[in-house]
Structure formats: C-alpha cells, structure tokens
Scaffold this motif. Structure first.
Motif, PDB file in Angstrom:
ATOM      1  N   ALA A 109       0.826  -1.204   0.000  1.00  0.00           N
ATOM      2  CA  ALA A 109       0.000   0.000   0.000  1.00  0.00           C
ATOM      3  C   ALA A 109       0.863   1.257   0.000  1.00  0.00           C
ATOM      4  CB  ALA A 109      -0.928  -0.003   1.212  1.00  0.00           C
ATOM      5  N   LEU A 110       1.913   1.262   0.790  1.00  0.00           N
ATOM      6  CA  LEU A 110       2.815   2.414   0.839  1.00  0.00           C
ATOM      7  C   LEU A 110       3.495   2.629  -0.509  1.00  0.00           C
ATOM      8  CD1 LEU A 110       4.407   1.821   4.342  1.00  0.00           C
ATOM      9  CD2 LEU A 110       3.083   3.836   3.691  1.00  0.00           C
ATOM     10  N   ASP A 111       3.928   1.549  -1.139  1.00  0.00           N
ATOM     11  CA  ASP A 111       4.593   1.652  -2.436  1.00  0.00           C
ATOM     12  C   ASP A 111       3.646   2.211  -3.495  1.00  0.00           C
ATOM     13  OD1 ASP A 111       7.195   1.319  -3.285  1.00  0.00           O
ATOM     14  OD2 ASP A 111       6.836  -0.626  -4.200  1.00  0.00           O
ATOM     15  N   LEU A 112       2.407   1.742  -3.460  1.00  0.00           N
ATOM     16  CA  LEU A 112       1.442   2.094  -4.495  1.00  0.00           C
ATOM     17  C   LEU A 112       0.918   3.509  -4.350  1.00  0.00           C
ATOM     18  CD1 LEU A 112      -0.221   0.939  -6.888  1.00  0.00           C
ATOM     19  CD2 LEU A 112      -1.935   0.212  -5.203  1.00  0.00           C
ATOM     20  N   MET A 113       0.617   3.923  -3.123  1.00  0.00           N
ATOM     21  CA  MET A 113      -0.131   5.175  -2.936  1.00  0.00           C
ATOM     22  C   MET A 113       0.658   6.311  -2.318  1.00  0.00           C
ATOM     23  SD  MET A 113      -3.819   3.663  -1.884  1.00  0.00           S
ATOM     24  CE  MET A 113      -3.042   2.534  -0.739  1.00  0.00           C
ATOM     25  N   MET A 114       1.838   6.046  -1.782  1.00  0.00           N
ATOM     26  CA  MET A 114       2.650   7.129  -1.251  1.00  0.00           C
ATOM     27  C   MET A 114       3.980   7.253  -1.979  1.00  0.00           C
ATOM     28  SD  MET A 114       3.710   8.090   2.680  1.00  0.00           S
ATOM     29  CE  MET A 114       5.179   7.068   2.818  1.00  0.00           C
ATOM     30  N   LEU A 115       4.751   6.161  -2.055  1.00  0.00           N
ATOM     31  CA  LEU A 115       6.067   6.241  -2.674  1.00  0.00           C
ATOM     32  C   LEU A 115       5.982   6.467  -4.182  1.00  0.00           C
ATOM     33  CD1 LEU A 115       7.997   3.475  -0.717  1.00  0.00           C
ATOM     34  CD2 LEU A 115       7.943   5.938  -0.309  1.00  0.00           C
ATOM     35  N   SER A 116       4.968   5.910  -4.833  1.00  0.00           N
ATOM     36  CA  SER A 116       4.820   6.099  -6.273  1.00  0.00           C
ATOM     37  C   SER A 116       4.720   7.578  -6.641  1.00  0.00           C
ATOM     38  CB  SER A 116       3.612   5.316  -6.782  1.00  0.00           C
ATOM     39  OG  SER A 116       3.330   5.646  -8.130  1.00  0.00           O
ATOM     40  N   PRO A 117       3.733   8.313  -6.096  1.00  0.00           N
ATOM     41  CA  PRO A 117       3.679   9.736  -6.448  1.00  0.00           C
ATOM     42  C   PRO A 117       4.879  10.526  -5.944  1.00  0.00           C
ATOM     43  CG  PRO A 117       2.030   9.196  -4.780  1.00  0.00           C
ATOM     44  CD  PRO A 117       2.573   7.907  -5.290  1.00  0.00           C
ATOM     45  N   ILE A 118       5.400  10.173  -4.771  1.00  0.00           N
ATOM     46  CA  ILE A 118       6.552  10.908  -4.237  1.00  0.00           C
ATOM     47  C   ILE A 118       7.757  10.771  -5.156  1.00  0.00           C
ATOM     48  CG2 ILE A 118       8.296  10.879  -2.402  1.00  0.00           C
ATOM     49  CD1 ILE A 118       6.018  10.514  -0.397  1.00  0.00           C
ATOM     50  N   GLU A 119       8.021   9.561  -5.661  1.00  0.00           N
ATOM     51  CA  GLU A 119       9.170   9.369  -6.545  1.00  0.00           C
ATOM     52  C   GLU A 119       8.992  10.101  -7.874  1.00  0.00           C
ATOM     53  OE1 GLU A 119      10.613   5.410  -7.074  1.00  0.00           O
ATOM     54  OE2 GLU A 119      10.591   4.977  -4.927  1.00  0.00           O
ATOM     55  N   LEU A 120       7.790  10.093  -8.412  1.00  0.00           N
ATOM     56  CA  LEU A 120       7.564  10.818  -9.655  1.00  0.00           C
ATOM     57  C   LEU A 120       7.701  12.327  -9.441  1.00  0.00           C
ATOM     58  CD1 LEU A 120       4.605   8.910 -11.356  1.00  0.00           C
ATOM     59  CD2 LEU A 120       7.047   8.649 -11.739  1.00  0.00           C
ATOM     60  N   ILE A 121       7.138  12.819  -8.354  1.00  0.00           N
ATOM     61  CA  ILE A 121       7.268  14.246  -8.035  1.00  0.00           C
ATOM     62  C   ILE A 121       8.735  14.623  -7.879  1.00  0.00           C
ATOM     63  CG2 ILE A 121       6.832  15.990  -6.250  1.00  0.00           C
ATOM     64  CD1 ILE A 121       4.144  14.471  -5.722  1.00  0.00           C
ATOM     65  N   THR A 122       9.466  13.831  -7.116  1.00  0.00           N
ATOM     66  CA  THR A 122      10.886  14.108  -6.877  1.00  0.00           C
ATOM     67  C   THR A 122      11.673  14.116  -8.190  1.00  0.00           C
ATOM     68  OG1 THR A 122      10.731  13.109  -4.684  1.00  0.00           O
ATOM     69  CG2 THR A 122      12.930  13.349  -5.609  1.00  0.00           C
ATOM     70  N   GLY A 123      11.268  13.255  -9.119  1.00  0.00           N
ATOM     71  CA  GLY A 123      11.988  13.141 -10.380  1.00  0.00           C
ATOM     72  C   GLY A 123      11.771  14.284 -11.348  1.00  0.00           C
ATOM     73  N   VAL A 124      10.662  15.023 -11.187  1.00  0.00           N
ATOM     74  CA  VAL A 124      10.346  16.063 -12.184  1.00  0.00           C
ATOM     75  C   VAL A 124      10.330  17.479 -11.629  1.00  0.00           C
ATOM     76  CG1 VAL A 124       8.967  14.399 -13.494  1.00  0.00           C
ATOM     77  CG2 VAL A 124       7.813  15.931 -11.879  1.00  0.00           C
ATOM     78  N   ILE A 125      10.302  17.644 -10.318  1.00  0.00           N
ATOM     79  CA  ILE A 125       9.988  18.968  -9.766  1.00  0.00           C
ATOM     80  C   ILE A 125      11.108  19.982  -9.934  1.00  0.00           C
ATOM     81  CG2 ILE A 125      10.741  18.484  -7.388  1.00  0.00           C
ATOM     82  CD1 ILE A 125       8.143  19.995  -6.513  1.00  0.00           C
ATOM     83  N   ASP A 126      12.347  19.552  -9.874  1.00  0.00           N
ATOM     84  CA  ASP A 126      13.433  20.530 -10.024  1.00  0.00           C
ATOM     85  C   ASP A 126      13.494  21.094 -11.443  1.00  0.00           C
ATOM     86  OD1 ASP A 126      14.328  20.595  -7.396  1.00  0.00           O
ATOM     87  OD2 ASP A 126      15.585  18.823  -7.667  1.00  0.00           O
TER      88      ASP A 126
END
Length: 260
Positions: A109-126
C-alpha cells in the motif's frame, strides 16, 4: 476559458480510462502534449490512438505498473521534463478488517499510494522549478478527510502523501510550481461499476439497487462523471492557478461522513 497551457507537456498516470483519460482529453483540448501511463498496454494504446484523432498535439505513452520502483524509473526515463504531472493510481483491494493486514499488505500500500507519487514528483519537480512553471496534482480520496478503520490501508499512505505535498508546496511556490491533491467522492468509472457489481452479488441485490443506494450517500444524490472531476484536476494545472498550492480539495457532492 483559455487555461494558458498551449504547448505544455503533461505526464498523466492512470490514463487509459476513467479519471485519468478524462483529464488527458481535457488537457489535450487545451493544446497540451501528452505522455500517458497505465498498466494495461492494450487499453493504453487504444486510449492514445483515440486522443490522437482529436487534436493536433503529440500523444505518447508508456505502459508501467507504478506500484513497482523499477517501473517508476522507466516512466521518469521516458518523460523526465513534463510541465504537468497528474498522478492517478489504484488502491489495494484487501480484507477490510485491519487486524488481518500483514506487513506485506502495508508495504504494498505504501509503495502504491505514497512512494509512487513521491518518486515521480521528486523526479520532475526541479526541472519544473528551473523552467518556472510546474503543476502537480495527485488524485487521492475523500477518505483522507473522512478516515475510517475499514479503509485505513489506503487512507494512511494517502495521508502521508498529503503531508509531503503540503511541505514541498511551500518550498516550490516561489518558482511557480504548485502541488495539490484532488479528493474524489463517488465517480462513475469502470472501477465503481465493478465495485457495484461486487456489492450486489455479496448482498443478493440487483446492481440498480446498489447503484441507487450508493448514489444517495451524497447531497447531490448521484455519482459524478469522470469529466466533472477531471475538470477540477485540469484547472489546478492551469496557468491561472499559481496561487493555489498545498491544498487538498474535496469533490464529493457534499458526501455524508462515514458513508461508503
């Protein structure tokens, strides 16, 4: 209303159907080039083909299960520079008794609903910050604001995501990068149709009975269309929403707390 997005690029997750597809279609009508993401490659290819026929924009896609780290890396490798990110993912379908959830259930659940968006956000935000434009919307659930024990396996990671988004939004607001979550109530997607069929079978009722019962769980007395909810997501992506950030916006027809 011109949303000021012509020529931008959007990475839209869960885009083969439902809310994600509706959001992609609205973005495309604003002249936004698209990269679509979903698990089912056949459905995804069909969605991309349908969208390509509508407007003169680029529509690419990448099939990926965002519940896995290596799949998220594949998406970021394919599209590292979007101006817009809409994360719309699934949730775990498990036993509702929290006493029976295993450690593996929680990690999934953590991988699917928290880490997934966090990793994508981290990858594109800068990159968004460097270009002085970025819009990030995570689709979560109304139960973030109305938690229940039965749904805590999905609500808890989403609450963690809300905290992350609120904090990061403050850090990037000065760069014209916004981060918000959109919280849907009941939306007439295929997922909800299937849920209704499952409930009808379990209760020994007709699908129409179940659908009417669930429609009565909000003051509007109906399900929203995917396009209605997608309109909220797309406005949050617009050039006009730069002062709206770090928010968690509920769209549920004035639903009744605690009612599923």
């Amino acid at each position: 209303m011109d949303l000021g997005l012509n020529g931008r690029k959007a990475l839209v997750c869960g885009a083969s159907e439902g809310i994600g597809y509706a959001a992609a279609k609205l973005l495309e009508s604003e002249g936004v080039n698209l990269v679509l993401v979903a698990r089912n490659e056949e459905k995804l290819e069909g969605a991309a083909a349908a969208l390509k026929d509508l407007h003169a924009v680029n529509v690419d896609y990448v099939a990926a299960d965002l519940g896995h780290k290596e799949e998220r890396a594949k998406v970021l490798s394919y599209c590292s520079d979007p101006d817009i990110l809409i994360h719309n993912g699934g949730w775990p379908r498990t036993e509702r008794d929290f006493r029976k959830w295993s450690n593996d259930d929680w990690l999934r659940a953590l991988d699917l609903m928290m880490l997934s968006p966090i990793e994508l956000i981290t990858g594109v935000i800068d990159g968004m910050a460097e270009r002085k434009f970025g819009r990030i919307v995570a689709v979560t659930s109304r139960f973030v604001k109305e938690p229940s024990a039965e749904l805590a396996l999905s609500t808890s990671p989403r609450l963690g995501l809300s905290g992350f988004i609120t904090g990061v939004a403050r850090k990037y607001a000065a760069h014209n990068v916004t981060l918000n979550t959109a919280l849907p109530g009941i939306i007439a997607t295929e997922t909800q149709f299937q849920h209704g069929r499952d409930l009808a079978e379990a209760a020994g009722k007709s699908f129409d009975q179940i659908w009417a019962e669930r429609s009565s769980t909000n003051s509007a007395n109906r399900f929203a269309t995917p396009e209605e909810f997608a309109s909220l997501c797309v406005f949050l992506c617009s050039a006009h929403s730069g002062f709206l950030t770090g928010q968690h916006i509920l769209s549920d027809g004035a639903g009744y707390p605690g009612v599923f």
